[in-house]
Structure formats: structure tokens, C-alpha cells
Design an enzyme around this catalytic site. Structure first.
Site, PDB file in Angstrom:
ATOM      1  N   ASN A   1       0.967  -1.019  -0.091  1.00  8.17           N
ATOM      2  CA  ASN A   1       0.125  -0.050  -0.091  1.00  8.17           C
ATOM      3  C   ASN A   1       0.658   1.159   0.142  1.00  8.17           C
ATOM      4  O   ASN A   1       0.554   2.010  -0.367  1.00  8.17           O
ATOM      5  CB  ASN A   1      -1.158  -0.280   1.584  1.00  8.17           C
ATOM      6  CG  ASN A   1      -0.309   0.235   2.419  1.00  8.17           C
ATOM      7  OD1 ASN A   1       1.005  -0.296   2.647  1.00  8.17           O
ATOM      8  ND2 ASN A   1      -0.983   0.256   3.499  1.00  8.17           N
TER       9      ASN A   1
ATOM     10  N   CYS B   1      -3.475   1.282   7.365  1.00  8.59           N
ATOM     11  CA  CYS B   1      -3.471   1.061   7.734  1.00  8.59           C
ATOM     12  C   CYS B   1      -4.266   1.562   8.511  1.00  8.59           C
ATOM     13  O   CYS B   1      -5.027   1.107   9.939  1.00  8.59           O
ATOM     14  CB  CYS B   1      -2.629   0.486   9.009  1.00  8.59           C
ATOM     15  SG  CYS B   1      -1.202  -0.824   7.550  1.00  8.59           S
TER      16      CYS B   1
ATOM     17  N   GLU C   1      -9.986  -5.060  10.685  1.00  9.76           N
ATOM     18  CA  GLU C   1      -9.766  -3.801   9.582  1.00  9.76           C
ATOM     19  C   GLU C   1     -10.526  -4.653   8.290  1.00  9.76           C
ATOM     20  O   GLU C   1     -10.263  -5.145   7.688  1.00  9.76           O
ATOM     21  CB  GLU C   1      -8.464  -4.053   9.298  1.00  9.76           C
ATOM     22  CG  GLU C   1      -7.254  -3.312   8.864  1.00  9.76           C
ATOM     23  CD  GLU C   1      -6.238  -3.567   8.666  1.00  9.76           C
ATOM     24  OE1 GLU C   1      -5.697  -2.136   8.224  1.00  9.76           O
ATOM     25  OE2 GLU C   1      -5.279  -4.607   8.744  1.00  9.76           O
TER      26      GLU C   1
ATOM     27  N   GLU D   1       3.754  -4.118  12.418  1.00  8.73           N
ATOM     28  CA  GLU D   1       2.362  -2.862  12.474  1.00  8.73           C
ATOM     29  C   GLU D   1       1.563  -3.542  11.805  1.00  8.73           C
ATOM     30  O   GLU D   1       1.977  -3.770  10.708  1.00  8.73           O
ATOM     31  CB  GLU D   1       3.326  -1.828  11.438  1.00  8.73           C
ATOM     32  CG  GLU D   1       2.128  -0.488  11.651  1.00  8.73           C
ATOM     33  CD  GLU D   1       1.127  -0.698  11.078  1.00  8.73           C
ATOM     34  OE1 GLU D   1       0.063  -1.585  11.165  1.00  8.73           O
ATOM     35  OE2 GLU D   1       1.156  -0.356  10.036  1.00  8.73           O
ATOM     36  N   LEU D   2       0.418  -4.145  12.295  1.00  5.81           N
ATOM     37  CA  LEU D   2      -0.931  -5.444  11.768  1.00  5.81           C
ATOM     38  C   LEU D   2      -2.145  -3.703  11.646  1.00  5.81           C
ATOM     39  O   LEU D   2      -2.747  -5.787  11.206  1.00  5.81           O
ATOM     40  CB  LEU D   2      -1.166  -6.206  12.966  1.00  5.81           C
ATOM     41  CG  LEU D   2       0.896  -6.906  13.315  1.00  5.81           C
ATOM     42  CD1 LEU D   2       0.414  -7.991  14.308  1.00  5.81           C
ATOM     43  CD2 LEU D   2       1.558  -7.551  11.925  1.00  5.81           C
TER      44      LEU D   2
ATOM     45  N   GLY E   1       2.115  -5.673   8.026  1.00 10.23           N
ATOM     46  CA  GLY E   1       0.568  -6.600   7.130  1.00 10.23           C
ATOM     47  C   GLY E   1      -0.101  -6.788   7.897  1.00 10.23           C
ATOM     48  O   GLY E   1      -0.497  -5.847   8.484  1.00 10.23           O
ATOM     49  N   SER E   2      -0.188  -7.971   7.406  1.00 12.06           N
ATOM     50  CA  SER E   2      -2.111  -8.428   8.066  1.00 12.06           C
ATOM     51  C   SER E   2      -2.041  -9.504   9.347  1.00 12.06           C
ATOM     52  O   SER E   2      -0.323  -9.972   9.834  1.00 12.06           O
ATOM     53  CB  SER E   2      -2.738  -9.762   7.597  1.00 12.06           C
ATOM     54  OG  SER E   2      -1.415 -10.980   6.792  1.00 12.06           O
TER      55      SER E   2
END
Length: 476
Positions: free
Chosen positions: A154, A284, A378, A250-251, A230-231
Site C-alpha cells: 500500500n 492501516c 480491519e 505493524e499489523l 502487514g496482516s
């Protein structure tokens, strides 16, 4: 156009290797072919980075690291339009946002260049302890070694640099695994660093499938840190497999924004349209939940819907476009399924909710419940829910009812209320009179709960990409 891994400054030939097409999400045109790396290539990349760290990077003085970073920033600024067009084409991000991403990427590298010269330790007053007489001690920060940087599609340039630039500033080497959907900007970025004078092997990029290269990279005994965006499921797996390595994860989030009745609505509406729908919500900290005090709820909703309907939808490579496609049709289908599921449970689509291939129109939903996926998970899509509340306590309760806690926004003229709510929100970051989606590259950024571990933001990333070392001396 073929692109490949770059290991020790060398690229790969297509012969006897599998390839993967890179397509423009807007029109599905093929724009490149990735020559896929193998696990053996990954082994070569890590081993080479490990050797270059010990031979070169850990000995390189700070001013040289800073100079290389600054030169890279200058080169990137010169090639802004080329990188912006690349991001727009491979990610489907409208040019206005792609250009902004390049500008921020230049800034990240400059911050890293400045911080490379400011990696400080401290003197320890050892005589403060009984028996500490005639002893002198100090600390210094030393680089870790090989850093594995695993990045998403992204923000293929800026989020990559939030990992790469601090790692190099600290004197580490990097094995860079970019998202396979957006590899072209990564390929060009590594070439840019080499052109700026970075030693070969200090930044190796491996182009391949995450399911093949991810685990070997995370588990490799020569990798000292893994930094990943990511996820949540992948992040959980990395945490389990990384062992004693340092990790930054960072999720994601389902960011809340709280609008109190004392605000002028024009500024938050304009900001929240961008916050909810920039890059089709694939951010995010995209504004996913908007809580509006009941007194102004209907006025806000009407204006918010009207401004959303005015968004210019179209080809990301056209300057006027404000809203483009999702990254692929599978992502758009998944988001549409979530919309339909919410509608079947009583939610209302105020605008949008229509899908055509990778295009999902900007979607505003009301009458939502906390157990709906569009609220509880999310969405990572152009879907935002607008929800009324009555009291401050109610707003805080709604916002905190989530497994996530990355970033939030509060809008009010009441400073006491602003700080009170900010303190109560279970978030890694809270903005007052700014949308949750706003991020600067020099503040600590990261989440609590299941939004992640650790902090980005150049100075804070460098802290976690170094080890604190103590040296003590007993004087005669």
C-alpha cells in the site's frame, strides 16, 4: 520488462527461473515480470549481507552513512515523477497521492541521514553505587547486523524506507522482501541507493513469493531483527518463528474518529473523506469508524455523503483522479462480501457499495453493529461506518471495543475533554483535531493490543535497530 532480485549488486537472468506477472490494478495490463527468487537465493542474500555488515557497514563512520542517505534523498527528489508514476501504475494509487508518497519518502531518508549523526550513549555515574569509587562507565549504541525488512503493497516506497533508512543509518545491512504486487518501486529504490554509493550487499532485495521466502528469512540465524508491516495472521506467525530476534510488527487497525458537537464540521468532513477513501481505504490507519455526537449526527452524515459522492473516480495516472482501484479483484470481492453481510444483518449503505472488477465505490454505512466485520475487523477497503453517540463515556467505550489500537482522531474545541478522551483511548497514538489517518514520519508510530509491537518513526526505529552496549573502566 523483467525485474529480479539484486544481491551483492547483481541481478538475475530469466533462464530456468519462474516468473510472475505484475499488473496494473486499474486496467489489468501487464507492466512487468518478476524473475522469482528461490530459497537458495535468499540464503545467498542473507549470507552476503552478513559478510558485508562485518566487513564494511559496522565500521563505516556515521558521516559516510549520513552522506549516502542524503545523496539517495537528492536522487529520489530528482526522479519524483518517475517514482510517482511507477507507484500509480503498480499499486493503482492516484498520482496526487503517489507524488505525496515520494515527497514523504525523501523526507524519511533525510531524517535518517540526520539521525545517523545523533546515535548517542550516556555517561553512567558509577560512584552512585556503593563500591563504585574509581570506576567510570558509559553506554554506546551499536548496530545489530542483518535486518529483514518485509513490506506491504500500500505504501511501497515510504513504508519500505521506514525500515531500510533507519537500519542503514544505524550501520546495519538489510535484506529487503517487498510485496510481490508492487516490486518495481522497490527494484528502482535499491538501484538508487547503489547509485548514491551504498556498498554492494548492504541492501539486498529478494523478489519472490512470501509463502516461499517469508519463513526462511524470519527464521534465519544470521538475521538479527525482523521488521514487518502487514496482516495480523502473518504478524502472529512472525512472532512465533522469530525466536530471540528483535521484531517490529505493524499489523493494522480499524481506526476510530470521534466528532463532538462543538466543532465546525467543514474541516473534519474534508479530512475524513480523505482519511476514509485515500488509496481506496487500503491504509492501516484509514478512518474506518466515525463516531458523531447525536446533536450533529444527521448534519454530519448528509455533508459527509455529499462530499464523498463528489470524489473524482477514475484512472490513477490522470492528475484529476482522487479515487482509484483496489489492489486486485480478490480484495474488492472480499470487501463487497463484507458490505453485503452487514446489509443482511440490518446495516444501511448510504452511498457506494458497488463493485466493478477492482473498483469498489466509496462506501458509507450506518445502522451498524459491533459484531459486523466492517466494524470488528480491519476492512482495508473504501468502507467507513458513521455511528451516533451521546456522551463522552459512550464514545470512549465504543472506540475501545476492539482488538486493535493503532491510531485515533478526536475533534473538539474543549481542550480538557480532548486530553481526557486522548488519555482514555487504548491507542498507540491519538490526534486531536486531526484525522486518525494522519502520520508524520518523525513521530513514534505503532500500536497496542493486536495492532502490533514496537514503534516506527525514524529516531524510534533506530533505537530498536541498535543494541545498547555498556563499557566500564576501573581506574587506578
Amino acid at each position: 520488462m523483467y525485474i529480479s532480485s539484486i544481491i551483492n549488486g547483481e541481478t538475475f537472468k530469466k533462464e530456468s527461473r519462474d516468473t510472475l506477472a505484475v499488473v496494473n490494478p486499474y486496467n489489468q495490463e501487464e507492466i512487468a515480470q518478476i524473475i522469482l527468487a528461490t530459497p537458495d537465493d535468499l540464503e545467498t542474500a542473507v549470507t552476503n549481507s552478513y559478510e558485508i555488515f562485518h566487513q564494511t557497514m559496522k565500521k563505516m563512520p556515521a558521516y559516510k552513512r549520513a552522506d549516502i542517505l542524503l545523496k539517495t534523498a537528492e536522487l529520489l527528489k530528482e526522479r519524483k515523477e518517475d517514482f510517482a508514476a511507477t507507484i500509480a501504475e503498480e499499486a493503482g494509487k492516484p498520482l496526487k497521492f503517489s507524488r505525496n508518497e515520494v515527497d514523504r519518502a525523501v523526507q524519511v531518508i533525510r531524517f535518517a541521514s540526520e539521525q545517523a549523526k545523533q546515535i548517542n550513549g550516556e555517561v553512567i555515574p558509577l560512584d552512585a553505587a556503593v563500591g563504585g569509587e574509581n570506576r567510570f562507565g558509559f553506554t554506546k549504541r551499536v548496530p545489530l547486523g542483518v535486518v529483514a525488512a518485509i513490506t506491504p503493497f500500500n505504501f511501497p516506497l515510504n513504508l519500505s524506507l521506514h525500515k531500510i533508512a533507519p537500519a542503514l543509518a544505524a550501520g546495519n545491512t538489510v535484506v529487503f522482501k517487498p510485496a510481490e504486487k508492487t516490486p518495481i518501486s522497490a527494484y528502482k529504490l535499491v538501484q538508487l541507493f547503489h547509485e548514491a554509493g551504498l556498498p554492494k550487499g548492504a541492501l539486498n532485495v529478494v523478489m519472490g513469493l512470501g509463502e516461499e521466502l517469508g519463513d526462511p528469512l524470519v527464521e534465519h540465524d544470521k538475521v538479527q531483527k525482523v521488521t514487518f508491516t502487514g496482516s495480523l495472521p502473518v504478524g502472529r506467525g512472525i512472532r512465533e518463528k522469530a525466536g530471540f530476534k528483535k521484531i517490529t510488527l505493524e499489523l493494522g487497525s480499524n481506526s476510530p474518529n470521534i466528532i463532538f458537537k462543538d466543532v465546525d464540521l467543514e474541516a473534519p468532513i474534508e479530512g475524513l473523506v480523505t482519511g476514509a477513501f485515500a488509496f481506496s481505504g487500503q491504509v492501516c490507519i484509514s478512518a474506518q469508524r466515525i463516531y458523531v455526537q447525536q446533536d450533529i449526527y444527521h448534519e454530519f452524515l448528509e455533508k459527509f455523503v455529499n462530499r464523498t459522492k463528489a470524489l473524482k473516480i477514475g484512472d490513477p495516472l490522470e492528475d484529476a483522479t482522487e479515487f482509484g482501484p483496489m489492489i486486485d479483484e480478490k480484495a474488492a470481492e472480499r470487501a463487497k462480501t463484507w458490505i453485503d453481510d452487514a446489509v443482511s444483518k440490518g446495516a444501511t449503505v448510504e452511498t457506494g457499495g458497488e463493485r466493478n472488477g477492482t473498483m469498489l465505490t466509496p462506501t458509507i454505512m450506518t445502522n451498524v453493529k459491533n459484531d459486523m466485520k466492517i466494524i470488528a475487523e480491519e476492512v482495508f477497503a473504501p468502507i467507513v461506518s458513521v455511528i451516533p453517540f451521546h456522551t463522552e463515556e459512550e464514545a470512549v467505550k465504543y472506540a475501545n471495543e476492539s482488538i486493535y489500537g493503532l491510531q485515533a482522531g478526536i475533534f473538539t474545541k474543549d481542550l480538557n475533554r480532548a486530553f481526557s478522551v486522548a488519555d482514555q483511548l487504548e491507542m498507540g497514538g491519538v490526534w486531536i483535531n486531526e484525522i486518525s489517518t494522519y502520520r508524520q514520519d518523525n513521530h513514534p508510530y505503532g500500536g497496542v493490543k493486536q495492532s502490533g509491537i514496537g514503534r516506527e518513526g525514524v529516531k524510534y526505529a533506530i533505537d530498536d535497530m541498535t543494541e545498547l552496549k555498556f563499557i566500564g573502566i576501573k581506574l587506578d
